[in-house]
Design an enzyme around this catalytic site. Structure first.
Site, PDB file in Angstrom:
ATOM      1  N   ASP A  73      68.692  53.756   3.655  1.00  0.00           N
ATOM      2  CA  ASP A  73      68.784  52.455   2.993  1.00  0.00           C
ATOM      3  C   ASP A  73      67.368  51.903   2.855  1.00  0.00           C
ATOM      4  OD1 ASP A  73      69.840  50.097   1.960  1.00  0.00           O
ATOM      5  OD2 ASP A  73      70.995  49.570   3.748  1.00  0.00           O
TER       6      ASP A  73
ATOM      7  N   CYS B 144      80.971  49.126   0.669  1.00  0.00           N
ATOM      8  CA  CYS B 144      80.707  48.420   1.923  1.00  0.00           C
ATOM      9  C   CYS B 144      80.792  46.902   1.755  1.00  0.00           C
ATOM     10  CB  CYS B 144      79.320  48.802   2.432  1.00  0.00           C
ATOM     11  SG  CYS B 144      79.140  48.463   4.186  1.00  0.00           S
TER      12      CYS B 144
HETATM   13  O1  LIG Z   1      75.979  44.114   3.790  1.00  0.00           O
HETATM   14  C1  LIG Z   1      75.372  43.464   4.639  1.00  0.00           C
HETATM   15  O2  LIG Z   1      75.302  42.240   4.593  1.00  0.00           O
HETATM   16  C2  LIG Z   1      74.668  44.166   5.759  1.00  0.00           C
HETATM   17  C3  LIG Z   1      74.046  43.406   6.728  1.00  0.00           C
HETATM   18  C4  LIG Z   1      73.382  44.023   7.771  1.00  0.00           C
HETATM   19  C5  LIG Z   1      73.326  45.380   7.842  1.00  0.00           C
HETATM   20  C6  LIG Z   1      73.946  46.155   6.868  1.00  0.00           C
HETATM   21  C7  LIG Z   1      74.604  45.556   5.820  1.00  0.00           C
HETATM   22  N1  LIG Z   1      75.178  46.319   4.812  1.00  0.00           N
HETATM   23  C8  LIG Z   1      75.027  47.723   4.868  1.00  0.00           C
HETATM   24  C9  LIG Z   1      75.578  48.604   3.850  1.00  0.00           C
HETATM   25  O3  LIG Z   1      76.179  49.604   4.167  1.00  0.00           O
HETATM   26  C10 LIG Z   1      75.220  48.403   2.426  1.00  0.00           C
HETATM   27  O4  LIG Z   1      76.155  49.082   1.639  1.00  0.00           O
HETATM   28  C11 LIG Z   1      73.858  49.002   2.158  1.00  0.00           C
HETATM   29  O5  LIG Z   1      72.913  48.327   2.941  1.00  0.00           O
HETATM   30  C12 LIG Z   1      73.508  48.869   0.694  1.00  0.00           C
HETATM   31  O6  LIG Z   1      73.588  47.542   0.279  1.00  0.00           O
HETATM   32  P1  LIG Z   1      73.262  47.183  -1.240  1.00  0.00           P
HETATM   33  O7  LIG Z   1      71.802  47.404  -1.446  1.00  0.00           O
HETATM   34  O8  LIG Z   1      73.662  45.752  -1.408  1.00  0.00           O
HETATM   35  O9  LIG Z   1      74.102  48.092  -2.075  1.00  0.00           O
END
Ligand SMILES: O=C(O)c1ccccc1NCC(=O)[C@H](O)[C@H](O)COP(=O)(O)O
Length: 209
Positions: A127, A8
């Site tokens: 999440d 993502c």
């Molecule tokens: O990535 C972002 O900045 C974001 C902002 C607002 C809502 C969702 C967002 N990302 C969502 C995703 O799908 C991420 O992969 C997920 O939250 C996991 O993130 P991480 O902990 O950094 O792997």
């Protein structure tokens, strides 16, 4: 057991190529301006053109106005919508597209409730909860809160990296994992080595299962 992988928050063409080469099943583009991983429609069109068949192009939104989602759908060939805010099931259903719903997990019982509420979703993404951010926090949460019974596919997100993804899959046994920060060198910039390490770990644990 096979666990699918969604990468993502990609913003650069070379990162799409690296994620696809590493084996990504899905790519997520963030249409949420406050995010450092946010892309414009023009950027998204260029990124989408590099996504081959059988890789699911996902558009991520946080409490968007209806018109904004429609505008993106008119111009970007998304396969799947991801709603990462407080959207209602009615709202998520209203675009005539397949969608997944993110739940930011804070307390026991929340995921069971979301499975009931968002029964029409193509998957439920779990999440970490954060008081200030909707996602992409780099934080994990208490996986013991995830129920074993899942009426729709469960996608595990939050603080995953090559260091913990094998353990996460072993414990939670999700349909898919979703990662952003754990495969980055800086926000919005994916790291080809971290991507390879992440996929190696996923394959290793899936092979031994
Ligand atoms: O990535 C972002 O900045 C974001 C902002 C607002 C809502 C969702 C967002 N990302 C969502 C995703 O799908 C991420 O992969 C997920 O939250 C996991 O993130 P991480 O902990 O950094 O792997």
């Amino acid at each position: 057991m096979i666990t699918r992988v969604k990468i993502c928050g990609l913003t650069r063409p070379e990162d799409i190529d690296a994620a696809v080469a590493a084996g990504a099943d899905a790519i997520g583009l963030v249409f949420y301006q406050p995010s450092p991983r946010s892309v414009t429609i023009d950027q998204a069109k260029a990124l989408a053109a590099r996504v081959p068949a059988f890789v699911t192009l996902t558009g991520l939104f946080v409490n968007p106005p209806v018109d904004e989602v429609r505008q993106v759908l008119d111009q970007v060939p998304l396969d799947l919508l991801q709603f990462h805010g407080d959207e209602s099931p009615q709202f998520c259903n209203s675009f005539g597209r397949r969608w997944i719903k993110a739940v930011r997990v804070r307390e026991a019982g929340q995921i069971e409730m979301a499975f009931g509420q968002y029964a029409n979703a193509s998957g439920l993404l779990v999440d970490a909860w954060d008081p200030q951010r909707y996602g992409g926090t780099g934080q994990s949460f208490n996986w013991d809160l995830i129920p074993k019974e899942r009426p729709i596919p469960l996608i595990l997100a939050g603080g995953l990296s090559s260091a913990n993804v094998a353990g996460a899959i072993g414990q939670v046994r999700p349909w898919a994992v979703d990662v952003s920060g754990g495969v980055e060198s800086a926000k919005g910039k994916k790291d080809a080595t971290k991507l390879t390490e992440f996929f190696n770990e996923v394959r290793r644990v899936c092979k031994t299962d």
